[in-house]
Design an enzyme around this catalytic site. Structure first.
Site, PDB file in Angstrom:
ATOM      1  N   ASP A 225       4.344  -8.126  -5.038  1.00  0.00           N
ATOM      2  CA  ASP A 225       3.477  -9.306  -4.960  1.00  0.00           C
ATOM      3  C   ASP A 225       2.005  -8.978  -5.207  1.00  0.00           C
ATOM      4  O   ASP A 225       1.224  -9.857  -5.524  1.00  0.00           O
ATOM      5  CB  ASP A 225       3.613  -9.978  -3.580  1.00  0.00           C
ATOM      6  CG  ASP A 225       3.371  -9.010  -2.415  1.00  0.00           C
ATOM      7  OD1 ASP A 225       3.107  -7.818  -2.677  1.00  0.00           O
ATOM      8  OD2 ASP A 225       3.446  -9.432  -1.251  1.00  0.00           O
ATOM      9  N   HIS A 226       1.609  -7.717  -5.093  1.00  0.00           N
ATOM     10  CA  HIS A 226       0.187  -7.367  -5.193  1.00  0.00           C
ATOM     11  C   HIS A 226      -0.230  -7.018  -6.619  1.00  0.00           C
ATOM     12  O   HIS A 226      -1.186  -7.558  -7.138  1.00  0.00           O
ATOM     13  CB  HIS A 226      -0.116  -6.145  -4.311  1.00  0.00           C
ATOM     14  CG  HIS A 226      -0.303  -6.450  -2.868  1.00  0.00           C
ATOM     15  ND1 HIS A 226       0.695  -6.958  -2.088  1.00  0.00           N
ATOM     16  CD2 HIS A 226      -1.376  -6.311  -2.049  1.00  0.00           C
ATOM     17  CE1 HIS A 226       0.233  -7.110  -0.847  1.00  0.00           C
ATOM     18  NE2 HIS A 226      -1.018  -6.723  -0.800  1.00  0.00           N
TER      19      HIS A 226
ATOM     20  N   ASP B  60       1.628  -3.095   5.355  1.00  0.00           N
ATOM     21  CA  ASP B  60       0.597  -4.061   5.009  1.00  0.00           C
ATOM     22  C   ASP B  60       0.042  -4.611   6.311  1.00  0.00           C
ATOM     23  O   ASP B  60       0.798  -4.929   7.231  1.00  0.00           O
ATOM     24  CB  ASP B  60       1.176  -5.196   4.161  1.00  0.00           C
ATOM     25  CG  ASP B  60       0.062  -6.057   3.596  1.00  0.00           C
ATOM     26  OD1 ASP B  60      -0.282  -5.882   2.414  1.00  0.00           O
ATOM     27  OD2 ASP B  60      -0.492  -6.887   4.349  1.00  0.00           O
TER      28      ASP B  60
ATOM     29  N   ARG C 278      -9.603 -12.618   4.480  1.00  0.00           N
ATOM     30  CA  ARG C 278     -10.694 -11.638   4.428  1.00  0.00           C
ATOM     31  C   ARG C 278     -11.763 -12.092   3.453  1.00  0.00           C
ATOM     32  O   ARG C 278     -11.426 -12.553   2.362  1.00  0.00           O
ATOM     33  CB  ARG C 278     -10.171 -10.269   3.976  1.00  0.00           C
ATOM     34  CG  ARG C 278      -9.290  -9.650   5.019  1.00  0.00           C
ATOM     35  CD  ARG C 278      -8.900  -8.223   4.697  1.00  0.00           C
ATOM     36  NE  ARG C 278      -8.191  -7.728   5.848  1.00  0.00           N
ATOM     37  CZ  ARG C 278      -7.099  -6.971   5.816  1.00  0.00           C
ATOM     38  NH1 ARG C 278      -6.593  -6.603   4.645  1.00  0.00           N
ATOM     39  NH2 ARG C 278      -6.528  -6.582   6.916  1.00  0.00           N
TER      40      ARG C 278
ATOM     41  N   SER D  43      -7.399  -3.325   5.755  1.00  0.00           N
ATOM     42  CA  SER D  43      -6.026  -3.151   5.283  1.00  0.00           C
ATOM     43  C   SER D  43      -5.369  -1.888   5.819  1.00  0.00           C
ATOM     44  O   SER D  43      -6.006  -1.024   6.428  1.00  0.00           O
ATOM     45  CB  SER D  43      -6.019  -3.093   3.767  1.00  0.00           C
ATOM     46  OG  SER D  43      -6.259  -1.776   3.346  1.00  0.00           O
TER      47      SER D  43
ATOM     48  N   ARG E 249      -3.983   0.252   3.833  1.00  0.00           N
ATOM     49  CA  ARG E 249      -3.799   1.166   2.698  1.00  0.00           C
ATOM     50  C   ARG E 249      -4.092   2.607   3.105  1.00  0.00           C
ATOM     51  O   ARG E 249      -5.221   2.975   3.416  1.00  0.00           O
ATOM     52  CB  ARG E 249      -4.656   0.724   1.504  1.00  0.00           C
ATOM     53  CG  ARG E 249      -6.136   0.728   1.716  1.00  0.00           C
ATOM     54  CD  ARG E 249      -6.859   0.038   0.579  1.00  0.00           C
ATOM     55  NE  ARG E 249      -6.632  -1.398   0.634  1.00  0.00           N
ATOM     56  CZ  ARG E 249      -7.472  -2.312   0.154  1.00  0.00           C
ATOM     57  NH1 ARG E 249      -8.568  -1.946  -0.457  1.00  0.00           N
ATOM     58  NH2 ARG E 249      -7.205  -3.599   0.252  1.00  0.00           N
TER      59      ARG E 249
END
Ligand code: MIC
Ligand code: SF4
Length: 689
Positions: A63-64, A118, A418, A580, A582
């Site tokens: 989806d990203h 995520d 965000r 995030s 990440r």
């Protein structure tokens, strides 16, 4: 936490520790990954030599990374699809929707634990899951059947009373909570919603609140599972998974104490007084800091008004009415926070028979294929198109700076979670976070408008009795994946593994940054997102937004320290690593030779990621010592191994300035062992639990 929903779920999943204090381990029932963090997660899973996942359900979403400028994204998708089939993971194909929305629709269940790579994984808290965001390596370990470790949480009770008035939305609840708790100082807490007001909120509405709980910096947020939850699951054809999950009548929520600045945080302090009946606020100390303690927040939904977060941070909350008439240039309705069927139906009904204001460009990204298919079938999509909306892909898209960037200094109203400066892809953006109701009002009028003043009735949209069920884009794994050939490619590079900390540590402070540095600052996404599967390439852009033209980049400074036989250290202020999950924000610095971060405070997921990749997180014992280091200073630490193994503090010598100071080592015994092994991958491979 006695008698809370949180306690019930944790008790049923506890594998290590005790539900009183310290670190606990919990069994994970479900995992989710998305493509931007997923490739690393599965490559690390492969590196652990595990054949199949051992969870009840693991799902890999794409989806990203769907801009597909160049081969990288498609290469990733093909790798992810093949490794999913091999490892026993469901694969949600590109086009099926945003991971959190789809997971809520098709997998999330009350009482289950979910770990996702995520930070918005807590979206599933709206259905009553204990859903936590973590780095991809933690998720890989959980896929392999390993426990997930977290500090035993402090449970913040948020009582909801009354009922939302027309045009006021669940987004306004979480924005109000952000104005009380701020984005800082909530590490280790879990928010639990309860009270009469809960039953007036739909499951997607509840999930808007739990989704954006990530911005509070809490571990997760949870709603009880009641009849509304049951109806939602029935409408999704999944009522077999329903079991009520309610707090006990005498459930006890924990007392929390926050340190705030009497002047800078005046608004939050006023809100604590207004919304927390038992609030105790100390007098300011000599540095102007106050301690605010409270154990219960009460939000009367009928008193809420439309709110917005001003550009820069989700905690800059003001009523929409205060900005009335400020011109708006762009409106985006989408992201995992607000793109449900209900959200889009309200927007379509408000726009029906109207045209988007000439100065506004309106983009709409439906949260899932289910949402898109349903609004296509019932005609709402035609109303949106007729009004002039640009229909964007059902994906993260603009939320992560992949297209639809606003013009310089232009005002963009977004239903996302965000609004860190630059996240939209425009360095001087002005992104305001709002509800779909406030967003559509601006799309109609061309300016900030309290939607209650629109002059027409609020479109009351009922939750569907039956959602459109079509799992054609969700590929179930074969029962035996051994024959599956994994699709590797040249743009997918095996992630580097951690190293044992050097002892003594001789390092250069390669950068000094201020407060609230987000992982978007450390490892920007947008057009660079496509390098997620290639650490050596992505690492060139560490701290890219802070690199100055004509000067050496952060990566070059680290490399030159390396050539001189030195490691690199990052020096930071409060709440370092917000945002995030990440893990590239740890993995890429590690690749460049960063071996320690010294900060005033570090956010939860990022701190865990640092440890997982063998970077030592240190907290200034005296925050004023932050002023005793400048970028470029040489630092030295002796007896690293022994100290990290057992001690609570460590001394850092600033060789350049001839002074030394103490730092706290706030790590669990397990984290100390992980560091000693050279990172979580090595620790797990060596049999560590
Ligand atoms: C985000 O919203 O910042 C992301 C992109 O979804 C991240 C994950 C990532 O960086 O891939 C998150 O929230 O964890
Ligand atoms: Fe995607 Fe944005 Fe949600 Fe992150 S916050 S998962 S980028 S929609």
């Amino acid at each position: 936490m006695r008698g809370t929903v949180v306690e019930k779920i944790l008790k049923a999943h506890l594998t290590n520790g005790q539900l009183s204090s310290g670190e606990i381990g919990i069994r994970i029932d479900q995992t989710l990954t998305q493509d931007a963090t997923g490739t690393t997660s599965y490559l690390l899973f492969e590196a652990m030599d595990l054949a199949r996942v051992r969870t009840e359900a693991s799902v890999s979403y794409v989806d990203h990374n769907m801009a597909q400028n160049g081969p990288e994204n498609h290469n990733d998708h093909l790798y992810l699809q093949s490794i999913a089939a091999k490892a026993g993971v469901y694969f949600s194909r590109p086009g099926n929707g945003i991971c959190h929305q789809v997971h809520l629709e098709r997998f999330a269940l009350p009482g289950k634990t979910l770990l996702g790579s995520d930070s918005h994984t807590p979206t599933a808290g709206g259905i009553g899951s204990f859903a936590v965001g973590a780095g991809g390596l933690d998720v890989a370990v959980a896929m392999g059947g390993g426990s997930f470790y977290l500090p035993c949480p402090t449970v913040i009770g948020v009582e909801l009373t009354g009922q939302l008035r027309p045009w006021v939305a669940p987004k306004d609840i979480i924005l109000r909570l952000l104005s009380i708790l701020t984005t800082r100082g909530n590490v280790g807490c879990v928010v639990e919603y309860f009270g009469e007001g809960v039953k007036s909120l739909s499951v997607p509405g509840r999930s808007t609140c739990t989704n954006m709980g990530a911005e509070l910096g809490v571990t997760t947020s949870v709603f009880p599972a009641d009849e509304v939850t049951h109806e939602f699951l029935k409408a999704q054809g999944r009522d077999k998974g329903f079991a009520p999950l309610l707090p006990e009548a005498n459930a006890q929520y924990d007392k929390i104490t926050k340190k705030l600045h009497a002047e800078k945080d005046a608004a939050a302090i006023a809100n604590i007084r207004a919304y927390c009946a038992d609030a105790e606020i100390s007098a300011p100390d000599d540095k102007g800091m106050v301690q605010a303690s409270f154990s219960r927040i009460v939000i009367d939904l009928s008193q809420l008004v439309p709110l917005t977060a001003r550009p820069g941070s989700p905690e800059y909350i003001v009523p929409v009415a205060e900005l009335a008439d400020v011109a708006v240039d762009q409106v985006l309705i989408g992201s995992c926070t607000n793109s449900s069927f209900h959200d889009l139906m309200v927007v379509a009904a408000a726009l029906k028979g109207r045209t988007v204001h000439p100065r506004v460009e309106l983009g709409i990204a439906p949260g899932s294929r289910q949402v898109l298919a349903m609004i296509a079938e019932n005609g709402a999509l035609a109303d949106l198109v007729a009004a002039g909306a640009r229909i964007l892909e059902s994906a993260c898209g603009p939320c992560i700076g992949q297209g639809f960037s606003p013009g310089n200094g232009r005002v963009s109203l977004r239903t996302c979670n965000r609004n860190f400066t630059g996240r939209s892809g425009t360095a001087d953006d002005k992104v305001y976070l709002v509800s779909p109701e406030t967003a559509v009002a601006a799309a109609i009028t061309g300016k900030f408008t309290d939607p209650r003043s629109l002059g027409f009735a609020y479109p009351a949209i009922a939750e569907p009795k039956a959602f459109k069920l079509d799992d054609g884009m969700m590929i179930a794994p074969p029962s035996d994946g051994s024959h599956v050939e994994v699709a590797y490619s040249e743009t997918i590079v095996k992630p580097p593994s951690g190293q044992v900390l050097p002892d003594p540590l001789q390092a250069v402070a390669a950068i000094k940054v201020g407060d609230k540095i987000t992982t978007d600052h450390i490892m920007p996404a947008g057009t660079l997102l496509k390098f997620r599967s290639n650490v050596p390439e992505y690492a060139k852009y560490v701290f890219n937004p802070l690199n100055k033209p004509g000067e050496m980049t952060f990566a070059q400074r680290c490399q030159s320290a390396g050539k001189a036989g030195k490691s690199a250290v990052i020096v930071a202020g409060e709440s370092y690593g917000q945002g995030s999950s990440r893990e590239h924000a740890a993995l890429c610095p590690m690749y460049l030779g960063v071996r320690a971060v010294i900060a005033k405070s570090i956010e939860r997921i990022h701190q865990a990621n640092l440890v997982n990749f063998a970077i030592l997180p240190l907290i200034f014992e005296n925050p004023a010592d932050y002023d005793r280091i400048e970028a470029g200073d040489e630092l030295a630490v002796t007896d690293v191994s022994k100290t990290v193994e057992a001690s609570e503090t460590i001394r850092v010598r600033n060789v350049t300035r001839g002074c030394d100071f103490a730092c706290k080592i706030q790590l669990s015994p397990r984290q100390r062992k992980i560091l000693a092994s050279g990172g979580l991958l090595k620790y797990t491979r060596d049999g560590g639990k």
